[in-house]
Design a protein around this motif. Sequence first.
Motif, PDB file in Angstrom:
ATOM      1  N   GLU A 141      29.898  28.295  69.484  1.00  0.00           N
ATOM      2  CA  GLU A 141      29.112  28.955  70.526  1.00  0.00           C
ATOM      3  C   GLU A 141      27.663  29.041  70.049  1.00  0.00           C
ATOM      4  OE1 GLU A 141      30.732  32.638  71.987  1.00  0.00           O
ATOM      5  OE2 GLU A 141      32.773  31.946  71.602  1.00  0.00           O
ATOM      6  N   PRO A 142      26.840  28.078  70.438  1.00  0.00           N
ATOM      7  CA  PRO A 142      25.451  28.071  69.944  1.00  0.00           C
ATOM      8  C   PRO A 142      24.637  29.238  70.486  1.00  0.00           C
ATOM      9  CG  PRO A 142      25.812  26.319  71.540  1.00  0.00           C
ATOM     10  CD  PRO A 142      27.131  26.973  71.324  1.00  0.00           C
ATOM     11  N   TYR A 143      23.652  29.612  69.698  1.00  0.00           N
ATOM     12  CA  TYR A 143      22.705  30.631  70.150  1.00  0.00           C
ATOM     13  C   TYR A 143      21.959  30.092  71.366  1.00  0.00           C
ATOM     14  CZ  TYR A 143      23.421  32.593  65.469  1.00  0.00           C
ATOM     15  OH  TYR A 143      23.973  33.104  64.326  1.00  0.00           O
ATOM     16  N   GLU A 144      21.609  30.978  72.301  1.00  0.00           N
ATOM     17  CA  GLU A 144      20.913  30.544  73.511  1.00  0.00           C
ATOM     18  C   GLU A 144      19.422  30.327  73.269  1.00  0.00           C
ATOM     19  OE1 GLU A 144      21.758  32.845  76.994  1.00  0.00           O
ATOM     20  OE2 GLU A 144      23.874  32.995  76.484  1.00  0.00           O
ATOM     21  N   GLU A 145      18.842  31.172  72.448  1.00  0.00           N
ATOM     22  CA  GLU A 145      17.410  31.061  72.161  1.00  0.00           C
ATOM     23  C   GLU A 145      17.105  31.694  70.817  1.00  0.00           C
ATOM     24  OE1 GLU A 145      15.438  34.805  74.430  1.00  0.00           O
ATOM     25  OE2 GLU A 145      16.118  33.188  75.724  1.00  0.00           O
ATOM     26  N   PRO A 146      15.987  31.322  70.218  1.00  0.00           N
ATOM     27  CA  PRO A 146      15.630  31.906  68.912  1.00  0.00           C
ATOM     28  C   PRO A 146      15.308  33.399  69.032  1.00  0.00           C
ATOM     29  CG  PRO A 146      14.242  29.999  69.433  1.00  0.00           C
ATOM     30  CD  PRO A 146      15.043  30.310  70.654  1.00  0.00           C
ATOM     31  N   ASN A 147      15.557  34.125  67.956  1.00  0.00           N
ATOM     32  CA  ASN A 147      15.179  35.539  67.897  1.00  0.00           C
ATOM     33  C   ASN A 147      13.753  35.713  67.392  1.00  0.00           C
ATOM     34  OD1 ASN A 147      17.715  36.501  68.696  1.00  0.00           O
ATOM     35  ND2 ASN A 147      18.505  36.321  66.613  1.00  0.00           N
ATOM     36  N   GLU A 148      13.212  34.676  66.775  1.00  0.00           N
ATOM     37  CA  GLU A 148      11.881  34.755  66.179  1.00  0.00           C
ATOM     38  C   GLU A 148      10.790  34.528  67.229  1.00  0.00           C
ATOM     39  OE1 GLU A 148      14.818  33.237  63.161  1.00  0.00           O
ATOM     40  OE2 GLU A 148      14.247  32.600  65.156  1.00  0.00           O
ATOM     41  N   PHE A 149       9.600  35.038  66.913  1.00  0.00           N
ATOM     42  CA  PHE A 149       8.435  34.846  67.770  1.00  0.00           C
ATOM     43  C   PHE A 149       7.199  34.783  66.881  1.00  0.00           C
ATOM     44  CE2 PHE A 149       9.689  39.250  67.457  1.00  0.00           C
ATOM     45  CZ  PHE A 149       8.522  39.939  67.162  1.00  0.00           C
ATOM     46  N   VAL A 150       6.111  34.241  67.417  1.00  0.00           N
ATOM     47  CA  VAL A 150       4.880  34.045  66.644  1.00  0.00           C
ATOM     48  C   VAL A 150       3.895  35.171  66.951  1.00  0.00           C
ATOM     49  CG1 VAL A 150       2.945  32.492  66.193  1.00  0.00           C
ATOM     50  CG2 VAL A 150       5.212  31.548  66.674  1.00  0.00           C
ATOM     51  N   LEU A 151       3.279  35.700  65.889  1.00  0.00           N
ATOM     52  CA  LEU A 151       2.226  36.708  66.024  1.00  0.00           C
ATOM     53  C   LEU A 151       1.060  36.342  65.116  1.00  0.00           C
ATOM     54  CD1 LEU A 151       4.057  40.170  65.832  1.00  0.00           C
ATOM     55  CD2 LEU A 151       2.860  39.222  67.789  1.00  0.00           C
ATOM     56  N   PRO A 152      -0.176  36.660  65.544  1.00  0.00           N
ATOM     57  CA  PRO A 152      -1.287  36.540  64.597  1.00  0.00           C
ATOM     58  C   PRO A 152      -1.060  37.522  63.449  1.00  0.00           C
ATOM     59  CG  PRO A 152      -2.093  36.842  66.849  1.00  0.00           C
ATOM     60  CD  PRO A 152      -0.614  37.087  66.869  1.00  0.00           C
ATOM     61  N   LEU A 153      -1.414  37.126  62.254  1.00  0.00           N
ATOM     62  CA  LEU A 153      -1.247  38.005  61.093  1.00  0.00           C
ATOM     63  C   LEU A 153      -1.941  39.341  61.326  1.00  0.00           C
ATOM     64  CD1 LEU A 153      -0.305  38.501  58.170  1.00  0.00           C
ATOM     65  CD2 LEU A 153      -2.444  37.464  57.416  1.00  0.00           C
ATOM     66  N   SER A 154      -3.105  39.318  61.975  1.00  0.00           N
ATOM     67  CA  SER A 154      -3.861  40.549  62.198  1.00  0.00           C
ATOM     68  C   SER A 154      -3.145  41.524  63.124  1.00  0.00           C
ATOM     69  CB  SER A 154      -5.248  40.221  62.765  1.00  0.00           C
ATOM     70  OG  SER A 154      -5.125  39.586  64.022  1.00  0.00           O
ATOM     71  N   GLU A 155      -2.153  41.061  63.876  1.00  0.00           N
ATOM     72  CA  GLU A 155      -1.414  41.935  64.791  1.00  0.00           C
ATOM     73  C   GLU A 155      -0.023  42.287  64.274  1.00  0.00           C
ATOM     74  OE1 GLU A 155      -1.409  40.398  68.781  1.00  0.00           O
ATOM     75  OE2 GLU A 155      -3.547  39.955  68.687  1.00  0.00           O
ATOM     76  N   PHE A 156       0.404  41.644  63.186  1.00  0.00           N
ATOM     77  CA  PHE A 156       1.747  41.895  62.657  1.00  0.00           C
ATOM     78  C   PHE A 156       1.773  43.197  61.876  1.00  0.00           C
ATOM     79  CE2 PHE A 156       4.804  41.427  59.108  1.00  0.00           C
ATOM     80  CZ  PHE A 156       5.959  41.471  59.858  1.00  0.00           C
ATOM     81  N   ILE A 157       2.757  44.047  62.172  1.00  0.00           N
ATOM     82  CA  ILE A 157       2.952  45.300  61.455  1.00  0.00           C
ATOM     83  C   ILE A 157       4.372  45.284  60.911  1.00  0.00           C
ATOM     84  CG2 ILE A 157       3.057  47.812  61.639  1.00  0.00           C
ATOM     85  CD1 ILE A 157       0.980  47.605  63.888  1.00  0.00           C
ATOM     86  N   LYS A 158       4.493  45.138  59.595  1.00  0.00           N
ATOM     87  CA  LYS A 158       5.820  45.072  58.969  1.00  0.00           C
ATOM     88  C   LYS A 158       6.532  46.412  59.144  1.00  0.00           C
ATOM     89  CE  LYS A 158       8.267  43.726  54.842  1.00  0.00           C
ATOM     90  NZ  LYS A 158       8.180  42.982  53.614  1.00  0.00           N
ATOM     91  N   GLY A 159       7.778  46.338  59.601  1.00  0.00           N
ATOM     92  CA  GLY A 159       8.555  47.553  59.819  1.00  0.00           C
ATOM     93  C   GLY A 159       8.199  48.278  61.102  1.00  0.00           C
ATOM     94  N   ARG A 160       7.455  47.616  61.999  1.00  0.00           N
ATOM     95  CA  ARG A 160       7.028  48.254  63.249  1.00  0.00           C
ATOM     96  C   ARG A 160       8.246  48.701  64.042  1.00  0.00           C
ATOM     97  NH1 ARG A 160       6.415  47.525  68.614  1.00  0.00           N
ATOM     98  NH2 ARG A 160       4.500  48.211  69.577  1.00  0.00           N
TER      99      ARG A 160
END
Length: 179
Positions: free
Chosen positions: A52-71
């Motif tokens: 049963e393949p995954y339907e879509e990726p869980n990952e997404f792209v963000l600019p580093l300046s907008e990424f907040i680890k643990g958000r």
Amino acid sequence: MTEKYVVAFDTLCEGHQCWEDENGNPDLFDTIEEAENEIQEHFELSNEGRDEPYEEPNEFVLPLSEFIKGRKAIFIDGGVKIIGEEQDEQDCYDLTPKEMIATEVGLPMFDLEEAKHTYVHCSDDLTIECLVHSDGEIVDGMNLLVKVNQPSQNIKDSYRLMISADYFDFTKEEQGNDI
């Protein structure tokens, strides 16, 4: 220095995370397309041989300046509090204003018109005028109301909040030095 991008994903317990290199630092991509291609390749490899393949990726792209680890959004007392740790590509302590411009250091600010956290990257045409300095925090440790102009980024008379230490680092107003 141009904007870098990370491949981020959301977890229930730890909030937003991103792909990391062998040293635990964010895995950086030069373009959105490069990061999206890596996501697609990883997704296709993850689906190989699955009943049963995954339907879509869980990952997404963000600019580093907008990424907040643990958000994570925490709902408390009828409101929402966003928690997490902002990531930066470099340690920018003890830089002169000229070095901040040369490396395009991103100054964290809160844009009052957009009602969101942003970064303004240092450049020769960036001017920041302090309008109000509060002894206490206004929002998330930010204690200055400033007016920002940066023609190269189409920022004109933008009212924002920022941390006084960042303002003084960029303007060197405390020491009376010009950039």
